[in-house]
Enzyme design. Structure first.
Site, PDB file in Angstrom:
ATOM      1  N   HIS A 121      41.256  40.820  35.296  1.00 57.63           N
ATOM      2  CA  HIS A 121      40.486  41.836  36.025  1.00 57.63           C
ATOM      3  C   HIS A 121      40.615  43.140  35.234  1.00 57.63           C
ATOM      4  O   HIS A 121      41.626  43.358  34.561  1.00 57.63           O
ATOM      5  CB  HIS A 121      41.111  41.977  37.415  1.00 57.63           C
ATOM      6  CG  HIS A 121      40.376  42.866  38.361  1.00 57.63           C
ATOM      7  ND1 HIS A 121      40.448  44.235  38.300  1.00 57.63           N
ATOM      8  CD2 HIS A 121      39.563  42.581  39.407  1.00 57.63           C
ATOM      9  CE1 HIS A 121      39.709  44.751  39.277  1.00 57.63           C
ATOM     10  NE2 HIS A 121      39.161  43.772  39.961  1.00 57.63           N
ATOM     11  N   LYS A 224      43.972  42.198  50.511  1.00 61.35           N
ATOM     12  CA  LYS A 224      43.462  40.848  50.271  1.00 61.35           C
ATOM     13  C   LYS A 224      44.269  39.813  51.050  1.00 61.35           C
ATOM     14  O   LYS A 224      44.006  38.617  50.979  1.00 61.35           O
ATOM     15  CB  LYS A 224      43.507  40.516  48.781  1.00 61.35           C
ATOM     16  CG  LYS A 224      42.549  41.356  47.940  1.00 61.35           C
ATOM     17  CD  LYS A 224      42.511  40.870  46.514  1.00 61.35           C
ATOM     18  CE  LYS A 224      41.993  41.908  45.535  1.00 61.35           C
ATOM     19  NZ  LYS A 224      40.571  42.167  45.639  1.00 61.35           N
TER      20      LYS A 224
END
Lengths: 406, 151
Positions: A121, A224
């Site tokens: 990422h 998350k």
């Protein structure tokens, strides 16, 4: 696991979007929150909102206790040795930046190497680009196999005694690849490098044991994994955190302050300047309570069955390209040939199905996959098999719609 | 019926421009200027070339990749602005932007096929796809203003 009962704990799931029952499949971006987490944060604000580690009044003591209890829950959840190793941050991005700037910057020099994977990422990529540019270190990449996995023998060939830092995601947010971070850590350590693990996509979905992994640093986000946004964790081995200089200074992180200089508080507070996200930390503690009540092993195996089903149903649709390995964590990235991911996403949204379309903050990986973007459906334990079927049906209909509209 | 209302967004004229783009390409030459623009959040890419003479856009070409909305919008934009005076183009890009945001706009000028994109106003997440090519034209005009006028 009784999914229908679990779903009742998530009030947001029970709603119509664009005239259809919501099918929320964007969990890799952020998860939904159970009532227990929301209520825990409301309780803090309604009953004992106070700053931590300051006043001696009753509410301040209560807030401090709950805030530190949450830290202890997080420690147990990831099996860290000590509370001193659990640093509250705003999320994975800040955690990784803290390592890059607070640890990497002072220890890297000309010719040293930082090694990451092509599936990182941007949060585990750009800080290393920046630190490499500032220090003269070289940023290198492990080669990636065609199915989006890392081969250990190539990992071994890439790491050398020039390698000072290895930083790899445990689960790819695009491909769902589960990387062998424990084995990579062993190789890194044999060469004297430190091992950093980006746990943003793994911690919500599988048991994590930072000591068994032998990770030197481990980063993840609260939002998350059922917690609120704005709270995350940096785990680091105590001796490494002790050696780090704080990159943020100010309130709450000091021992003694004079007119010209100051000394730092002990860990973990040394690295936590300013008033923290107290409600967020306590909310993350409640999220961990919820996850543990179900059990991370159960969550992992249930999501595996959901993902297998999604992979199977989608791979049966002609004209759908799937990315990544067969064995994967709870997400599928795909494209419908001839239809742009954003158009797919808009079409699915009009049927109440929320998915992500784009480059998923992983542009270098997109160039490896030879596409500009993908559609990603990502699951959590509150998703049902019916929702996977709705996704497959939605994809078939989208394909037909765009096949016919000219 | 499947996808109620979705055909209000993906009108057939839009899909026609997407699948059969007009004025694709690049212009090079004395009076030409080329600019690139991205939508970093979604990866849409547009390159617009303008040939400007006597304050008029004589020719226009575009290259790019992205969704049906961003690419059809670019194709329609080239048809809408070709031959217009620079001031008229400023007015047209403003009108287009107002239209896709669902605001009242001046319809003295002809947006041509691009009129079909008015349905985008119902899809707030897609407005920036529609406006990308038009923002690129504005950028190209600014660049041209700096480069060509100061040669």
């Amino acid at each position: 696991m009784d999914i229908q009962t679990i779903r009742k704990d998530f009030p947001i799931l029970d709603q119509q979007v664009n005239g259809h029952q919501l099918v929320y499949l964007d969990n890799a971006a952020t998860s939904q929150k159970p009532t227990s987490v929301i209520q825990t944060m409301v309780d803090y604000y309604e009953r004992y909102n106070s700053n931590v580690h300051r006043g001696v009044h009753t509410l301040g003591t209560l807030a401090t206790d709950r805030y530190e209890e949450a830290r202890e829950k997080i420690r147990r959840f990831i099996h860290a040795k000590s509370d001193k190793e659990i640093i509250y941050t705003t999320g994975t991005t800040q955690s990784l930046n803290l390592i890059a700037y607070g640890y990497g910057l002072a220890r890297l020099g000309e010719g040293d190497e930082i090694v990451i994977s092509p599936m990182e990422h941007h949060a585990n990529l750009i800080p290393w680009q920046q630190v490499a540019q500032k220090t003269g270190a070289v940023l290198r990449y492990f080669p990636m196999e065609e199915d989006g996995t890392l081969a250990l023998e190539k990992v071994r060939e890439t790491i050398s005694n020039k390698t000072k830092i290895v930083s790899v995601t445990e689960v790819s947010n695009v491909l769902g690849t589960v990387n062998p971070v424990k084995d990579i850590a062993k190789i890194a350590h044999e060469c004297g490098a430190i091992m950093i693990v980006d746990g943003a996509q793994s911690t919500p979905h599988m048991p994590v044991d930072v000591q068994a992994l032998d990770a030197d640093f481990f980063a993840f986000s609260g939002h998350k994994m059922l917690g609120p946004t704005g709270i995350g964790i940096l785990y680091g081995k105590q001796e490494l955190l002790e050696a780090m200089e704080p990159i943020e200074t100010g309130g709450e992180m000091i021992d003694e302050v004079g007119f010209q200089s100051a000394t730092w508080a002990e860990l973990p507070w040394k690295l936590e300047a300013g008033t923290p996200h107290i409600a967020g930390a306590i909310g993350l503690g409640a999220a961990i309570d919820y996850l543990q009540q179900i059990g991370m092993d159960q969550i992992q195996s249930y999501e595996e069955s959901l993902t297998d089903k999604a992979y199977e149903l989608l791979s049966q649709i002609d004209g759908v390209t799937l990315y990544g390995p067969g064995k994967r964590s709870g997400l599928v990235s795909f494209n419908i040939n001839g239809v742009h991911p954003h158009d797919v996403s808009t079409a699915l949204d009009s049927e109440g199905i929320a998915v992500r379309a784009g480059h998923h903050c992983a542009q270098p990986l997109m160039s490896c996959l030879k596409c500009e973007s993908t559609v990603r459906a990502s699951f959590y334990f509150y998703n049902s098999e019916d929702e996977i079927e709705a996704l497959a049906k939605g994809i078939k209909e989208t394909k037909e719609f765009f096949g016919h509209v000219v | 019926m499947l996808f109620n209302n979705l055909d209000q967004l993906y009108r057939s004229v839009i899909m026609d421009h997407y699948k059969k783009p007009r004025n694709r390409g690049e212009l090079n030459g004395n009076h030409c200027v080329t600019v690139k623009m991205n939508n970093p959040s979604c990866g849409d890419k547009i390159q617009v070339s303008l040939e400007i003479e006597n304050h008029k856009v004589k020719n226009v070409k575009y290259l790019g990749s992205g969704c049906a909305i961003s690419q059809s919008s670019a194709s329609m934009m080239t048809e809408a602005i070709k031959g217009l005076d620079v001031d008229q183009i400023h007015q047209l890009t403003f009108d287009f932007s107002e239209m896709v945001q669902g605001r009242a706009h001046n319809d003295d000028l002809d947006l041509g096929d691009a009129e079909a994109l008015h349905g985008v106003s119902q899809y707030p997440a897609r407005i920036k796809c529609a406006t990308l090519a038009w923002k690129a034209v504005e950028k190209a005009l600014r660049t041209a203003d700096q480069d060509l006028n100061h040669e």
